[in-house]
Motif scaffolding. Structure first.
Motif, PDB file in Angstrom:
ATOM      1  N   ILE A  80       2.337   1.804  -3.539  1.00 29.86           N
ATOM      2  CA  ILE A  80       1.254   2.199  -4.454  1.00 29.86           C
ATOM      3  C   ILE A  80       0.934   3.686  -4.279  1.00 29.86           C
ATOM      4  O   ILE A  80       0.757   4.424  -5.251  1.00 29.86           O
TER       5      ILE A  80
ATOM      6  N   VAL B 135      -6.428  -4.204  -7.512  1.00 30.01           N
ATOM      7  CA  VAL B 135      -5.460  -3.192  -7.929  1.00 30.01           C
ATOM      8  C   VAL B 135      -4.333  -3.915  -8.674  1.00 30.01           C
ATOM      9  O   VAL B 135      -3.913  -5.002  -8.278  1.00 30.01           O
TER      10      VAL B 135
ATOM     11  N   GLU C 274       1.242   6.617  -7.047  1.00 31.17           N
ATOM     12  CA  GLU C 274       0.108   7.487  -7.361  1.00 31.17           C
ATOM     13  C   GLU C 274       0.522   8.956  -7.308  1.00 31.17           C
ATOM     14  O   GLU C 274       0.052   9.779  -8.110  1.00 31.17           O
TER      15      GLU C 274
ATOM     16  N   SER D  22       0.829  -1.214   0.000  1.00 36.21           N
ATOM     17  CA  SER D  22       0.000   0.000   0.000  1.00 36.21           C
ATOM     18  C   SER D  22       0.853   1.250   0.000  1.00 36.21           C
ATOM     19  O   SER D  22       0.492   2.261  -0.628  1.00 36.21           O
TER      20      SER D  22
ATOM     21  N   ILE E 181      -1.200  -4.441  -8.826  1.00 36.22           N
ATOM     22  CA  ILE E 181      -0.029  -4.192  -7.985  1.00 36.22           C
ATOM     23  C   ILE E 181       1.267  -4.482  -8.738  1.00 36.22           C
ATOM     24  O   ILE E 181       2.223  -3.692  -8.677  1.00 36.22           O
TER      25      ILE E 181
ATOM     26  N   LEU F 234       2.171  -1.733 -11.081  1.00 37.03           N
ATOM     27  CA  LEU F 234       2.623  -0.525 -10.398  1.00 37.03           C
ATOM     28  C   LEU F 234       4.058  -0.671  -9.916  1.00 37.03           C
ATOM     29  O   LEU F 234       4.827   0.306  -9.918  1.00 37.03           O
ATOM     30  N   LYS F 235       4.427  -1.885  -9.492  1.00 32.12           N
ATOM     31  CA  LYS F 235       5.820  -2.126  -9.117  1.00 32.12           C
ATOM     32  C   LYS F 235       6.739  -1.897 -10.306  1.00 32.12           C
ATOM     33  O   LYS F 235       7.806  -1.273 -10.200  1.00 32.12           O
TER      34      LYS F 235
END
Length: 383
Positions: A15, A61, A19, A12, A63, A66-67
């Motif tokens: 992330i 999400v 963002e 979290s 994830i 995003l990584k």
């Protein structure tokens, strides 16, 4: 999501940083626990996403994506900031094998300031990910960036030749030896004919495709991610008909759902409830199966029906599982049990990480090669 991740990454938090477009900060947070952001950002099985609470409302999400964004956008800035730790007055560590487990362990050991050298028989680090997993799954330059992170920490890599023996390593002053050799022993398929091992096939497909002569039909036996890789690679090599043969149905295949979907999108065909018995005359002969009661794995067991089916196949590729090489581990003083598993630690400063310790895991598990205690002269790696 943290509970679903084998290495309990701070999901979290990174992330939120992504963002906010704070990519270097996100990558630095990821690197605290995961020194393979490009590999795990591309081919990790993303168990975190299975546990994401957004699944109760719509979709998880993304994830893993995003990584990878954090890695791609933050890499240059983070590399500019990274510097080797101050060297500790400590004995040297040798790591045998530069796959994900070896790279990860080298990163964490070097980050603590301890001298570490990784020995790899192939010409470049990366192990199976570099030499076998197809380029369409993960690009070589992405793997190289994860290796560069370990090198920036101070890890040394010696590639292109067999690792020194146990005696030679001890004579050269290596007090700790970590065996991260992966699953090198090919799985066996007891049928005659033009049968290739999947690792041999994928290695050739990636490094020397001109040496392959597959014909117009290929059958891939197995239902895991490696089988999907092999089938998709065969299609890209121009084979018109590629069939995955599995003794259960697609529902019970161990491959990730997205990998199965990608194979279907590439035009791979599936022959379900088929158990191979022989290969001859350009055909793979199979016994027709039915699903019976659940077995020890919790999946419904395939039961012979007495019927048969033939599948066109000039070449058969066996993707039936790999295992650690007992002889290779024994040469360094590590004995494997009946399941092909090793202990984490053996006398004489010998340690094991990766596939031989907990089985053939997804690559994120290999990122958990974290140093637990060097100050007490123990090279303990939590894998």
């Amino acid at each position: 999501c943290m509970g679903g991740c084998p290495i309990h990454q701070d999901v979290s938090e990174y992330i939120e940083l992504v963002e906010k477009q704070m990519y270097p900060e996100a990558l630095e947070l990821i690197l605290e626990k995961n020194p393979l952001p490009f590999i795990t950002g591309t081919i990790c099985a993303h168990r975190c996403m299975d546990k994401c609470t957004r699944n109760f409302y719509e979709d998880s999400v993304y994830i893993r994506n995003l990584k990878l964004i954090a890695a791609q956008e933050g890499y240059d800035a983070v590399m500019a900031r990274l510097a080797p730790a101050q060297r500790q007055d400590a004995k040297k560590t040798a790591i045998i094998g530069a796959g994900p487990a070896g790279i990860a362990a080298a990163y964490f050991i070097a980050r603590e300031g301890y001298p570490v050298t990784v020995f790899e028989k192939e010409n470049e680090p990366g192990g199976i990910v570099k030499n076998v997993i197809p380029e369409f799954r993960i690009a070589s330059d992405a793997i190289a960036k994860d290796v560069a992170l370990a090198k920036r920490m101070g890890a040394e890599f010696i590639c292109g030749k067999e690792a020194p023996s146990l005696y030679e390593l001890k004579a050269e002053g290596y007090e700790y030896i970590l065996l991260a050799m992966g699953a090198q022993k090919h799985g066996a398929l007891s049928i005659q004919g033009n049968v290739m091992n999947v690792i041999d096939f994928l290695y050739s497909a990636k490094n020397a495709p001109e040496t392959l002569s597959l014909g117009s039909a290929v059958a891939v036996i197995g239902g895991g991610n490696t089988a999907m890789d092999a089938a998709r690679a065969a299609k890209r090599l121009g084979v018109p008909k590629v069939t995955i043969v599995y003794r259960r149905t697609k529902r019970f295949m161990p491959a990730d759902a997205e990998e199965l979907a990608l194979a279907l999108a590439d035009g791979v065909e599936f022959a379900e409830l088929a158990a191979p018995t022989a290969h001859k005359g350009g055909m793979l002969l199979c016994g027709r199966m039915a699903l019976g009661a659940p077995d020890a794995s919790g999946r419904r067991a395939p039961v012979p029906t007495g019927e048969s089916v033939s599948i066109p196949a000039d070449t058969v590729i066996a993707a039936v599982g790999e295992a650690p090489d007992e002889a290779a581990f024994a040469s360094y003083g590590a004995a494997l049990d009946a399941r092909g598993r090793a202990k984490a630690e053996y006398p004489g400063g010998i340690y094991v990480a990766g596939d031989a310790l907990r089985g053939c895991k997804q690559k994120v598990a290999a990122a958990a090669g974290r140093v637990a205690d060097f100050k007490s002269k123990k090279c303990c790696l939590r894998m």
